[in-house]
Design an enzyme around this catalytic site. Structure first.
Site, PDB file in Angstrom:
ATOM      1  N   HIS A 270      17.558  34.081  69.185  1.00 21.11           N
ATOM      2  CA  HIS A 270      16.291  34.293  68.649  1.00 21.11           C
ATOM      3  C   HIS A 270      15.790  33.579  68.895  1.00 21.11           C
ATOM      4  CE1 HIS A 270      13.969  34.439  64.851  1.00 21.11           C
ATOM      5  NE2 HIS A 270      13.834  35.645  64.290  1.00 21.11           N
ATOM      6  N   ASP A 327      18.284  42.462  64.214  1.00 22.95           N
ATOM      7  CA  ASP A 327      18.456  44.123  64.533  1.00 22.95           C
ATOM      8  C   ASP A 327      19.825  44.320  64.919  1.00 22.95           C
ATOM      9  OD1 ASP A 327      16.164  44.829  64.618  1.00 22.95           O
ATOM     10  OD2 ASP A 327      15.629  43.562  66.016  1.00 22.95           O
TER      11      ASP A 327
HETATM   12  N1  CMC Z   1      21.535  37.979  75.225  1.00 21.63           N
HETATM   13  C1  CMC Z   1      21.848  37.170  77.039  1.00 21.63           C
HETATM   14  N2  CMC Z   1      21.146  36.191  77.008  1.00 21.63           N
HETATM   15  C2  CMC Z   1      19.947  35.873  76.310  1.00 21.63           C
HETATM   16  C3  CMC Z   1      19.989  36.825  75.482  1.00 21.63           C
HETATM   17  C4  CMC Z   1      20.478  37.254  74.997  1.00 21.63           C
HETATM   18  N3  CMC Z   1      20.284  38.236  74.136  1.00 21.63           N
HETATM   19  N4  CMC Z   1      18.391  35.665  74.481  1.00 21.63           N
HETATM   20  C5  CMC Z   1      17.890  34.599  75.107  1.00 21.63           C
HETATM   21  N5  CMC Z   1      19.519  34.992  76.228  1.00 21.63           N
HETATM   22  C6  CMC Z   1      18.753  33.572  76.927  1.00 21.63           C
HETATM   23  C7  CMC Z   1      17.618  34.034  78.324  1.00 21.63           C
HETATM   24  O1  CMC Z   1      18.692  34.183  79.259  1.00 21.63           O
HETATM   25  C8  CMC Z   1      17.542  32.201  78.921  1.00 21.63           C
HETATM   26  O2  CMC Z   1      18.871  31.498  79.071  1.00 21.63           O
HETATM   27  P1  CMC Z   1      18.316  30.554  80.481  1.00 21.63           P
HETATM   28  O3  CMC Z   1      17.893  29.812  79.740  1.00 21.63           O
HETATM   29  O4  CMC Z   1      19.866  30.585  81.078  1.00 21.63           O
HETATM   30  O5  CMC Z   1      17.492  32.049  81.307  1.00 21.63           O
HETATM   31  C9  CMC Z   1      18.164  31.491  77.155  1.00 21.63           C
HETATM   32  O6  CMC Z   1      19.344  31.798  75.985  1.00 21.63           O
HETATM   33  C10 CMC Z   1      16.672  31.914  76.318  1.00 21.63           C
HETATM   34  O7  CMC Z   1      15.897  32.599  76.291  1.00 21.63           O
HETATM   35  P2  CMC Z   1      14.779  32.941  76.208  1.00 21.63           P
HETATM   36  O8  CMC Z   1      13.947  33.472  76.343  1.00 21.63           O
HETATM   37  O9  CMC Z   1      14.191  31.487  76.377  1.00 21.63           O
HETATM   38  O10 CMC Z   1      14.835  33.141  74.537  1.00 21.63           O
HETATM   39  P3  CMC Z   1      13.723  33.256  73.638  1.00 21.63           P
HETATM   40  O11 CMC Z   1      13.616  32.503  72.220  1.00 21.63           O
HETATM   41  O12 CMC Z   1      12.288  33.671  74.375  1.00 21.63           O
HETATM   42  O13 CMC Z   1      13.711  34.719  73.307  1.00 21.63           O
HETATM   43  C11 CMC Z   1      14.748  37.007  71.721  1.00 21.63           C
HETATM   44  C12 CMC Z   1      14.099  35.207  71.445  1.00 21.63           C
HETATM   45  C13 CMC Z   1      14.766  37.323  71.117  1.00 21.63           C
HETATM   46  C14 CMC Z   1      13.302  37.112  72.377  1.00 21.63           C
HETATM   47  C15 CMC Z   1      15.258  37.206  72.719  1.00 21.63           C
HETATM   48  O14 CMC Z   1      16.713  35.667  72.605  1.00 21.63           O
HETATM   49  C16 CMC Z   1      16.274  38.516  73.518  1.00 21.63           C
HETATM   50  O15 CMC Z   1      15.158  38.746  74.110  1.00 21.63           O
HETATM   51  N6  CMC Z   1      17.200  39.155  72.223  1.00 21.63           N
HETATM   52  C17 CMC Z   1      17.424  40.257  72.832  1.00 21.63           C
HETATM   53  C18 CMC Z   1      16.165  40.741  72.126  1.00 21.63           C
HETATM   54  C19 CMC Z   1      16.295  41.421  70.362  1.00 21.63           C
HETATM   55  O16 CMC Z   1      17.776  41.509  69.928  1.00 21.63           O
HETATM   56  N7  CMC Z   1      15.549  41.090  69.881  1.00 21.63           N
HETATM   57  C20 CMC Z   1      15.117  41.028  68.565  1.00 21.63           C
HETATM   58  C21 CMC Z   1      14.977  39.497  67.514  1.00 21.63           C
HETATM   59  S1  CMC Z   1      14.886  39.575  66.101  1.00 21.63           S
HETATM   60  C22 CMC Z   1      13.653  40.843  65.603  1.00 21.63           C
HETATM   61  C23 CMC Z   1      12.614  40.661  66.062  1.00 21.63           C
HETATM   62  O17 CMC Z   1      11.904  40.044  66.470  1.00 21.63           O
HETATM   63  O18 CMC Z   1      12.578  42.320  65.816  1.00 21.63           O
END
Ligand code: CMC
Length: 392
Positions: A270, A327
């Protein structure tokens, strides 16, 4: 670039002041208008929470009754809008159908699209809350090829939605009170979440003084993506893939870490929570209760619990502070209730509606608000001379 700050994904930019929702992502705290989410989930109802999010205070009994009555009386659609829902192909994803329904609603209610008349803003608010569940159910009925029922005002908001979704004209429909309560709680958990992608979209669109219907339809569109609300559908599909592949959660997590199985464990991580999402903890309790009963027992819950256990003890996830988000467990519950996977994000949208509307109204009432207009860092060509088409 002068005083422009580079902030990809607005991770560090506060673009407004808001009095609606407080989140402390490090501590895993969420409050609507000061009330902890745990108390609201346990003691309140979705409509009461919608009132709180919209107007700032919990309603008195009279206010609650009057609010509910107005919403129920607006659940019926113009007959020509009902016809609209029969036109979509049966295979349509219900998110664009919901968004199209909300845009169509603006055409049927052009007398409540003012951004300056408080009565019209109130009418649009009630219209959206009353009619969105009808749209969601009609989109579902259309995909099933089943007749669309009329709303029944003697049922509660959630019961009415369940009946519109699962009832048939030839049969009595009696929703299970435990399931109704679980859905009500899930809607409470989704009611608002400050400046997430869809709410920021509603605000950005609304900042141009687009009306509530148009802005909220844009919120639905933003919610549909798999990084946001679309994740609940993706989580269930991921669990089903793991099950079909023999149910080995450890192997799956290894593939995620090696970036082989898509890049992400859906339902994890998140932008703001760097701790357990408090909403996920509440959903997990409900999933445990409902899914462990024999009638609903679901092997996918066992896979989800194992995935969580592995991820929470694994350095890859610990270093990145990735915890289950809201989720992760919701899809299992929605499935147990009887919804197909492609309806999951629509259910999220129904829950988020009060938040989107409250943010639109808060921004609209704020004399200091301005049109949203981010800057960029230009990385394209420097100036060059036009070349005639025959000489390229
Ligand atoms: N699984 C594996 N690695 C992950 C995940 C994940 N679910 N989420 C983030 N990472 C890694 C990402 O690859 C990165 O690693 P590195 O630094 O080695 O490249 C690091 O963690 C930071 O990720 P980020 O993309 O900078 O994080 P963000 O804050 O931009 O993204 C997020 C937040 C929710 C989009 C992301 O965690 C994600 O895509 N999660 C999976 C989708 C999901 O469950 N979304 C629902 C969010 S909560 C409710 C909603 O908003 O609907």
């Amino acid at each position: 670039t002068g005083d422009t700050t580079f902030d990809v994904g607005f991770a560090n930019t506060a673009a407004c002041r808001s009095a609606i929702t407080y989140i402390d992502g490090d501590e895993g705290i969420l409050r609507y208008r000061g009330y902890p989410i745990e108390q609201l989930a346990e003691k309140s109802t979705f409509l009461e929470v919608a009132y709180l999010v919209l107007y700032g205070e919990l309603p008195t009994r009279d206010q609650a009754d009057e609010f509910e009555d107005r919403i129920k009386r607006s659940s019926l659609l113009d007959e020509r809008m009902r016809d609209l829902f029969r036109c979509f192909p049966r295979r349509s994803h219900p998110m664009p159908v919901l968004s199209a329904g909300i845009m169509a609603l603006s055409t049927f209610n052009s007398d409540s699209t003012s951004v300056s008349d408080p009565d019209q803003i109130e009418t649009a608010t009630i219209n959206l809350l009353g009619k969105a569940p009808t749209f969601a159910a009609y989109g579902y009925k259309n995909s099933m090829g089943q007749p669309m029922l009329y709303p029944k005002n003697d049922l509660s908001y959630i019961e009415n939605f369940m009946r519109l979704s699962f009832g048939l004209p030839t049969e009595m429909y009696e929703p299970d009170p435990k399931v109704t309560r679980a859905l009500d709680t899930l809607f409470i958990l989704h009611a608002d979440h400050e400046q997430n992608c869809s709410t920021s979209t509603v605000r950005l669109v609304g900042s141009s003084q687009a009306d509530i219907y148009t802005s909220v339809a844009s919120g639905v569109n933003a919610l549909s993506g798999p990084r946001h609300g679309g994740a609940n559908q993706q989580v269930l599909e991921m669990l089903q893939r793991i099950q079909a592949d023999g149910g080995d959660a450890d192997k799956f997590v290894e593939r995620i870490k090696n970036r082989e199985e898509g890049a992400r464990l859906m339902g994890f991580g998140h932008r703001v929570y760097k701790n357990y999402d408090p909403r996920a903890a509440i959903v997990k309790q409900h999933a445990d209760q409902i899914l462990s009963e024999s009638e609903h027992h679901d092997a996918l819950l066992d896979i989800a619990l194992r995935l969580e256990e592995i991820a929470l003890s694994d350095d890859f996830f610990k270093e990145r502070r990735l915890y289950p988000n809201v989720d992760f467990y919701t899809g299992l519950l929605y499935q147990a209730i009887g919804f197909p996977t492609n309806m999951f994000t629509v259910l999220f949208a129904l829950g988020r509606l009060p938040g989107w509307i409250a943010h639109w109204r808060e921004q609209n009432a704020d004399p200091a608000s301005k049109i949203g207009r981010p800057r960029q860092i230009y990385i394209g060509e420097t100036e060059r001379d036009f070349v005639d088409i025959d000489k390229r």
